[in-house]
Each structure stands twice: as structure tokens, then as C-alpha cells.
Motif scaffolding. Structure first.
Motif, short mmCIF file in Angstrom:
data_model
loop_
_atom_site.label_atom_id
_atom_site.label_comp_id
_atom_site.label_asym_id
_atom_site.label_seq_id
_atom_site.Cartn_x
_atom_site.Cartn_y
_atom_site.Cartn_z
N PRO A 160 0.83 -1.21 0.00
CA PRO A 160 0.00 0.00 0.00
C PRO A 160 0.85 1.25 0.00
N ALA A 161 0.41 2.22 -0.80
CA ALA A 161 1.14 3.50 -0.86
C ALA A 161 0.17 4.67 -0.95
N THR A 162 -1.03 4.50 -0.40
CA THR A 162 -2.03 5.54 -0.46
C THR A 162 -1.84 6.56 0.66
N ASP A 163 -2.45 7.72 0.47
CA ASP A 163 -2.37 8.79 1.46
C ASP A 163 -3.78 9.07 1.97
N GLY A 164 -4.40 8.06 2.53
CA GLY A 164 -5.75 8.19 3.04
C GLY A 164 -5.77 8.66 4.47
N PRO A 165 -6.94 8.61 5.11
CA PRO A 165 -7.05 9.07 6.51
C PRO A 165 -6.36 8.15 7.51
N THR A 166 -6.14 6.90 7.12
CA THR A 166 -5.46 5.96 8.01
C THR A 166 -4.17 5.46 7.37
N ALA A 167 -3.21 5.12 8.20
CA ALA A 167 -1.92 4.63 7.71
C ALA A 167 -2.02 3.14 7.40
N PRO A 168 -1.37 2.67 6.32
CA PRO A 168 -1.42 1.24 6.01
C PRO A 168 -0.68 0.38 7.02
N VAL A 169 0.28 0.95 7.71
CA VAL A 169 1.04 0.24 8.73
C VAL A 169 0.96 1.04 10.03
N SER A 170 0.53 0.37 11.10
CA SER A 170 0.38 1.05 12.38
C SER A 170 0.81 0.12 13.49
#
Length: 343
Positions: A160-170
């Protein structure tokens, strides 16, 4: 477009293309694990329809079973050094005739090496796969109807490399450890586990009419709880105000923000809340979350607070862009007359 501007447009397009290529390669490097030790025999790879760690701790697996194998049972193996952890997979027939191998389990961090390899044997209330820090190879063992076993790897998934409201890695909201799906240089999926770091996590803060109460917990505690103290540190000036002694319940702590001392100067300042441990200051903040812009999502209001000595002050406790807990406050001049104006 004018012919005189065409070379500039072509040049801008070429530069944008080069930047995009560099960014894609950088993302791939960030998500690519180094090569494992030599001597591992080449193995087939199963296609991952879905492979992710959601919420920082929940592993979701959906693999496409090979048509050449009449799969009667299957399991995932996490291998690192001499350790093997096993997770059973469900065989789910699909409408198009294919079969999916699926599983969902919790991931837990541990620094112990004596836990059972089977996730069901970790004891009551401790379900899930307990993994130590490092890189874990992900393998699959398929058992056919004839009882023979076939071993395979899991092909790398699209990162994943999107810039959405949540991070793909947390990080895991429980332990603070990081469980991250990566790809090896030979194209297989691997799981990277990173140990939690020493930090003070904010659970919540209560805005009351006479005080602000902070509730948090220590992650990767170092030493006894008696070695920690709470304090407010003024931004820009470095002034330190000590809070009352912490109240502890395990690794969870509670304390009142020392508002009376913070407004003693009569000016409005911003203060960072932190725990002091020896020479280390741990800023209290909300970090164990997948929310990217916490200061925009976690919104708080200003509050008029009356201290025990009758002083009225205007306080604002909020989350900064870095996720830290900060408090700004100023006393009203001329109170209690100021109380009538506010009302």
C-alpha cells in the motif's frame, strides 16, 4: 500550445516521470526485507488474494490453493531461526471452482522463546501467534487427500502507498509492537516484527470544571513505576512544573495537570505533558493508532476551570500534529468579576 512552450512542457513531463519512478523505487526499498541466509532451497509461491495486518495486530490471510493439489488441510508457518509457529488454514471452496485458504488471528509480541509453537497453547486469554522481534519467513504446508505434504511460500503482495485518513502500517494498540508485511528480495512475503519502544501512551484526558485528569499507560516500562514522575514542560522556555504523585494500576497511570502552577506567571503558555524517568523525558501522546492526522480528528473544546483558590482560567487540552498531549492555559484577570463576564 505555442511551439515555444512545447519544450518546457515536455521537460516538465519528463521530470515528473523521473520523480514518480524514484518515489516508487523508494517505497519498494522501504517495504523490501534484506536477503535471508543462503542455503534455502527454491520453493513454489502461492498467490495471496489478501495478506495484511489490520489495526496493528490482526493478521488476515487469503491464499489461492493450487489446482494441482487436492488440499485436505493446510497451515501457515512462521519461521525464524529454530522457531516455528503454526496457524491452521480453512479450505473454502469458491463458486468458480477455486479454493481459498483463509485464516484470521491476533498477533502478539513477546521477548520469550519458551512459548508453544501452536497459537492455541498459549494459555487462557492469550490467544494468537506470539512472535519475537525480527524477520519471519511465511511458509504454507498443504496436506493432500493422500496424506502427502507439499511446502510452498507466499508470493509478495502489492504494497500500500495511499495517502488516506489511516496509515497502512500502524503499531499494535495493545503492546506498541509493529507487525509489518514486507517482501523479500526474491519475491516472497515476509513478516517483520519490531519490538515496542519506551513511551507513554495517552488513553484519554478528562476535562472537568475544576481540573484536567490525564489517563495513560507505559509501554515497554523500564524499572519500577516509582521511578516515574509527571510534569508539564513549557514550550519555548523550558520551565518545568511538577505534578502530584502518579496513581498507578499496573502500567496504567493517572495524574492531575498542575494548572495552578502553570498559570502563576499570568501569561498564556503552551505546555507539553510528559513523564520523567531519570534523565529521559517521555512526552505523553496518542501514538498507537492508525489515524494519520490526529490533531484534525481528535478535536477538543476550550474549558473554563475554577481552581480551589477561586482563580478562573481558560484551558485547552489538545493533541498536536505530532500526536503529543499539550495544554494551553491563562488565568482571567480580575476574577471573580471575570466569572460574571464569562457567564
Amino acid at each position: 500550445m505555442s511551439d515555444s512552450l512545447l519544450p518546457y512542457a515536455v521537460g516538465a513531463a519528463n521530470r515528473a516521470r523521473r520523480v514518480a519512478v524514484r518515489m516508487r523505487r523508494r517505497v519498494e526499498r522501504l517495504h523490501t526485507a534484506p536477503a535471508f541466509a543462503s542455503g534455502i532451497r527454491p520453493r513454489p509461491a502461492l498467490k495471496a488474494v489478501h495478506l495484511s495486518v489490520l489495526g496493528g495486530r490482526t493478521l488476515n490471510v487469503a491464499l489461492l490453493a493450487p489446482a494441482a493439489v487436492d488440499v485436505a488441510a493446510a497451515r501457515v508457518e512462521f519461521v525464524r531461526g529454530g522457531r516455528h509457529h503454526r496457524l491452521d488454514l480453512d479450505v473454502e471452496p469458491q463458486g468458480d471452482g477455486t479454493r481459498l485458504l483463509t485464516a484470521t488471528t491476533a498477533l502478539r509480541y513477546t521477548d520469550r522463546s519458551d512459548l508453544p509453537d501452536s497459537p492455541g497453547d498459549h494459555g487462557p486469554g492469550r490467544a494468537g501467534v506470539a512472535l519475537s522481534g525480527g524477520l519471519w519467513r511465511i511458509g504454507v504446508v498443504l496436506t493432500g487427500a493422500d496424506g502427502r505434504e507439499v511446502r510452498a511460500g507466499v508470493g509478495a503482495v502489492t504494497l500500500p502507498a495511499t495517502d488516506g485518513p489511516t496509515a497502512p502500517v500502524s503499531p499494535s494498540p495493545d503492546s506498541g509492537a509493529h507487525f509489518r508485511i514486507m517482501r523479500s528480495v526474491d519475491g516472497f512475503a515476509v513478516l517483520k516484527v519490531r519490538a515496542p519502544v519506551h513511551q507513554a501512551e495517552l488513553d484519554r484526558f478528562d476535562l472537568r470544571w475544576d481540573r484536567i485528569v490525564v489517563h495513560g499507560r507505559l509501554i515497554a516500562r523500564q524499572g519500577p513505576t516509582s521511578a516515574y514522575t509527571a510534569q508539564a514542560v513549557r514550550r519555548g522556555g523550558g520551565t518545568v512544573v511538577q505534578a502530584a504523585p502518579l496513581e498507578w494500576e499496573g502500567d496504567a497511570f493517572t495524574f492531575d495537570v498542575p494548572l495552578a502552577e502553570m498559570v502563576a506567571g499570568g501569561r498564556s503558555y503552551r505546555w507539553d505533558m510528559q513523564l520523567q524517568h531519570g534523565r529521559t523525558g517521555l512526552k505523553i501522546g496518542r501514538r498507537l493508532t492508525d489515524v494519520r492526522r490526529r490533531h484534525q480528528v481528535i478535536r477538543t473544546t476550550f474549558r473554563i476551570i475554577a481552581l480551589e483558590d477561586g482563580t478562573l482560567l481558560r484551558a485547552h487540552a489538545y493533541i498536536t500534529s505530532a500526536g503529543a498531549l499539550a495544554v494551553s492555559c491563562v488565568a482571567f484577570e480580575g476574577a471573580p468579576a471575570g466569572a460574571e463576564e464569562v457567564a
